[in-house]
Design a protein around this motif. Structure first.
Motif, PDB file in Angstrom:
ATOM      1  N   ILE A 149      90.961  70.830  83.059  1.00  0.00           N
ATOM      2  CA  ILE A 149      92.230  70.794  81.937  1.00  0.00           C
ATOM      3  C   ILE A 149      92.257  69.643  81.091  1.00  0.00           C
ATOM      4  O   ILE A 149      93.199  69.510  80.252  1.00  0.00           O
ATOM      5  N   GLY A 150      91.557  68.475  81.629  1.00  0.00           N
ATOM      6  CA  GLY A 150      91.627  67.320  80.721  1.00  0.00           C
ATOM      7  C   GLY A 150      91.288  67.315  79.223  1.00  0.00           C
ATOM      8  O   GLY A 150      92.001  66.619  78.603  1.00  0.00           O
ATOM      9  N   GLY A 151      90.641  68.443  78.700  1.00  0.00           N
ATOM     10  CA  GLY A 151      90.533  68.451  77.422  1.00  0.00           C
ATOM     11  C   GLY A 151      91.635  68.907  76.582  1.00  0.00           C
ATOM     12  O   GLY A 151      91.781  68.762  75.508  1.00  0.00           O
ATOM     13  N   LEU A 152      92.659  69.327  77.381  1.00  0.00           N
ATOM     14  CA  LEU A 152      93.840  69.876  76.607  1.00  0.00           C
ATOM     15  C   LEU A 152      94.794  68.765  76.536  1.00  0.00           C
ATOM     16  O   LEU A 152      95.869  68.807  75.572  1.00  0.00           O
ATOM     17  N   VAL A 153      94.604  67.794  77.173  1.00  0.00           N
ATOM     18  CA  VAL A 153      95.564  66.500  77.083  1.00  0.00           C
ATOM     19  C   VAL A 153      94.993  65.608  76.267  1.00  0.00           C
ATOM     20  O   VAL A 153      95.727  64.310  76.148  1.00  0.00           O
ATOM     21  N   VAL A 154      93.788  65.463  75.834  1.00  0.00           N
ATOM     22  CA  VAL A 154      93.250  64.586  74.697  1.00  0.00           C
ATOM     23  C   VAL A 154      94.310  64.579  73.483  1.00  0.00           C
ATOM     24  O   VAL A 154      94.604  65.574  73.081  1.00  0.00           O
ATOM     25  N   GLU A 155      94.610  63.281  72.827  1.00  0.00           N
ATOM     26  CA  GLU A 155      95.335  63.433  71.755  1.00  0.00           C
ATOM     27  C   GLU A 155      95.061  64.347  70.604  1.00  0.00           C
ATOM     28  O   GLU A 155      93.874  64.012  70.221  1.00  0.00           O
ATOM     29  N   GLY A 156      95.842  64.983  70.141  1.00  0.00           N
ATOM     30  CA  GLY A 156      95.571  65.749  68.803  1.00  0.00           C
ATOM     31  C   GLY A 156      94.917  67.025  69.115  1.00  0.00           C
ATOM     32  O   GLY A 156      94.951  68.034  68.106  1.00  0.00           O
ATOM     33  N   ALA A 172     100.389  80.315  92.348  1.00  0.00           N
ATOM     34  CA  ALA A 172     100.094  79.474  93.343  1.00  0.00           C
ATOM     35  C   ALA A 172      99.678  78.075  93.049  1.00  0.00           C
ATOM     36  O   ALA A 172      99.643  77.138  93.663  1.00  0.00           O
ATOM     37  N   GLU A 173      98.793  78.150  91.941  1.00  0.00           N
ATOM     38  CA  GLU A 173      98.105  76.863  91.418  1.00  0.00           C
ATOM     39  C   GLU A 173      99.172  75.923  90.773  1.00  0.00           C
ATOM     40  O   GLU A 173      99.431  74.706  90.910  1.00  0.00           O
ATOM     41  N   ILE A 174     100.245  76.440  89.953  1.00  0.00           N
ATOM     42  CA  ILE A 174     101.267  75.821  89.397  1.00  0.00           C
ATOM     43  C   ILE A 174     102.050  75.161  90.316  1.00  0.00           C
ATOM     44  O   ILE A 174     102.554  73.913  90.588  1.00  0.00           O
ATOM     45  N   GLU A 175     102.467  75.963  91.249  1.00  0.00           N
ATOM     46  CA  GLU A 175     103.418  75.650  92.471  1.00  0.00           C
ATOM     47  C   GLU A 175     102.713  74.310  93.406  1.00  0.00           C
ATOM     48  O   GLU A 175     103.314  73.365  93.701  1.00  0.00           O
ATOM     49  N   PHE A 176     101.229  74.545  93.797  1.00  0.00           N
ATOM     50  CA  PHE A 176     100.711  73.487  94.459  1.00  0.00           C
ATOM     51  C   PHE A 176     100.709  72.140  93.566  1.00  0.00           C
ATOM     52  O   PHE A 176     100.991  71.150  94.388  1.00  0.00           O
ATOM     53  N   TRP A 177     100.687  72.066  92.544  1.00  0.00           N
ATOM     54  CA  TRP A 177     100.513  70.750  91.581  1.00  0.00           C
ATOM     55  C   TRP A 177     101.804  70.258  91.551  1.00  0.00           C
ATOM     56  O   TRP A 177     101.991  69.092  91.060  1.00  0.00           O
ATOM     57  N   ALA A 194      94.288  60.159  89.503  1.00  0.00           N
ATOM     58  CA  ALA A 194      93.829  60.669  88.169  1.00  0.00           C
ATOM     59  C   ALA A 194      93.943  62.130  87.934  1.00  0.00           C
ATOM     60  O   ALA A 194      94.793  62.686  87.147  1.00  0.00           O
ATOM     61  N   LEU A 195      93.939  62.802  89.094  1.00  0.00           N
ATOM     62  CA  LEU A 195      93.893  64.250  89.044  1.00  0.00           C
ATOM     63  C   LEU A 195      95.639  64.487  89.022  1.00  0.00           C
ATOM     64  O   LEU A 195      96.005  65.333  88.465  1.00  0.00           O
ATOM     65  N   ARG A 196      96.340  63.967  90.068  1.00  0.00           N
ATOM     66  CA  ARG A 196      97.860  64.037  89.899  1.00  0.00           C
ATOM     67  C   ARG A 196      98.292  63.851  88.360  1.00  0.00           C
ATOM     68  O   ARG A 196      99.324  64.506  87.966  1.00  0.00           O
ATOM     69  N   ALA A 197      98.087  62.743  87.859  1.00  0.00           N
ATOM     70  CA  ALA A 197      98.501  62.497  86.618  1.00  0.00           C
ATOM     71  C   ALA A 197      98.034  63.501  85.529  1.00  0.00           C
ATOM     72  O   ALA A 197      98.938  63.658  84.720  1.00  0.00           O
ATOM     73  N   THR A 198      97.008  63.645  85.575  1.00  0.00           N
ATOM     74  CA  THR A 198      96.469  64.651  84.687  1.00  0.00           C
ATOM     75  C   THR A 198      97.052  66.121  84.661  1.00  0.00           C
ATOM     76  O   THR A 198      97.447  66.799  83.569  1.00  0.00           O
TER      77      THR A 198
END
Length: 322
Positions: A149-156, A172-177, A194-198
């Protein structure tokens, strides 16, 4: 897009066809690349392109932290791989079915706290393949680890996506995080934070785009996401099927070591025992059907089939079709 006659790639015999309006254009080589980091094929009437996001250097222990170190070292030696650390491939997939362009996972992006300069290449490689982010109608996330998912939170990046983009992910994935459990993982220092923050930033920025599903969801004709759990509680695989052809994008359900050592626990698995069970079941299904397999961390272009090999399995890469 060009309407010249080109050879399509299928999982069956090759044939000469005039590509449809949706057929992938070969694009151009990205700056600094010797060859394009993408591979296109056809699954029946559906276009598929595997795109490399780069490589991620990690300790070899991550491939099987429950394995005897000597056995793991022997496996690495037999595969002509370094003993201590090696480059994990990172792959994403673009699918065109009808009038929908579907991105399967979004790469690592850029985390300034982790020194990973050889990964996070997906966005520029999509551009090199003439795939504009605004053309993506749907995004399916196998799970919410940052290398997906990291590519989605790159600026711009968000500003370049269409406002009606649909992001499909297991509920279930949304709930887990919302409160992730890392007690069974074996990750290098810095990765859990890093995983938590992203994941937190992704859920904040894209909450209105999410289209959660429970166990299975047809994203487009012939493109179905199915929750497997294991690696993460909401981990899913995506099957692309048209006519007599089929391909499964397995995300992180299968790693390179998982064919002949399917019981080895990967360091990123939040439920290692369940992940091993999921892996064996999936590999059995693919070995029985002969369908194509693509996975995030198999060597690019990560396209091949699974065969039975005694009590385990064997990976059979496709011959690269030029």
């Amino acid at each position: 897009m060009s309407q010249s006659i080109t050879k399509t790639r299928t999982s069956g015999p090759h044939e000469m066809k005039i590509p449809s309006e949706n057929a992938f254009h070969p694009g151009k080589t990205g700056a600094g690349e010797l060859v394009p980091s993408r591979y296109a094929l056809r699954i029946g009437d559906i276009d598929v392109m595997i795109v490399s996001d780069g490589v991620l250097p990690l300790p070899t222990q991550m491939l099987g932290h429950n394995a005897d170190p000597a056995v793991r070292a022997s496996w690495m030696e037999n595969m002509f791989l370094p003993a201590d650390a090696f480059d994990w491939p990172l792959n994403a997939v673009v699918v065109r079915s009808g009038d929908q362009t579907i991105l399967l996972d979004a790469g690592l992006g850029l985390d300034p706290d982790l020194n990973l300069p050889r990964a996070g290449q997906l966005i520029k490689r999509l551009q090199a393949a003439d795939i504009d982010l605004s053309s993506v109608t749907d995004l399916v996330l196998t799970h919410l680890h940052m290398d997906h998912i990291g590519g989605l939170v790159v600026e711009g990046v968000k500003e370049r996506l269409r406002p009606d983009l649909r992001i499909h992910v297991a509920a279930a994935e949304i709930e887990f995080w919302e409160a992730p459990d890392f007690s069974h993982t074996q990750m290098p220092q810095g990765f859990p934070d890093a995983l938590r923050a992203t994941a937190k930033k992704f859920l904040h920025d894209y909450r209105g785009y999410l289209r959660p599903f429970d166990e299975q969801h047809e994203v487009a004709p012939g493109v179905t996401a199915r929750r497997t759990g294991g690696h993460t509680p909401g981990h899913c695989v995506i099957r692309v099927a048209s006519g007599s052809d089929a391909l499964t994008f397995a995300g992180d359900a299968v790693f390179a070591v998982g064919f002949d050592q399917p019981d080895w626990h990967n360091g990123f698995e939040h439920d290692p025992e369940e992940a091993a069970r999921v892996r064996v079941e999936l590999l059995r299904q693919l070995a029985a059907s002969g369908e194509l397999l693509v996975a995030t961390h198999l060597p690019f272009p990560s396209t091949g089939r699974v065969a039975f090999a005694g009590d385990a399995f064997r990976w059979v890469p496709v011959f690269w079709d030029y």
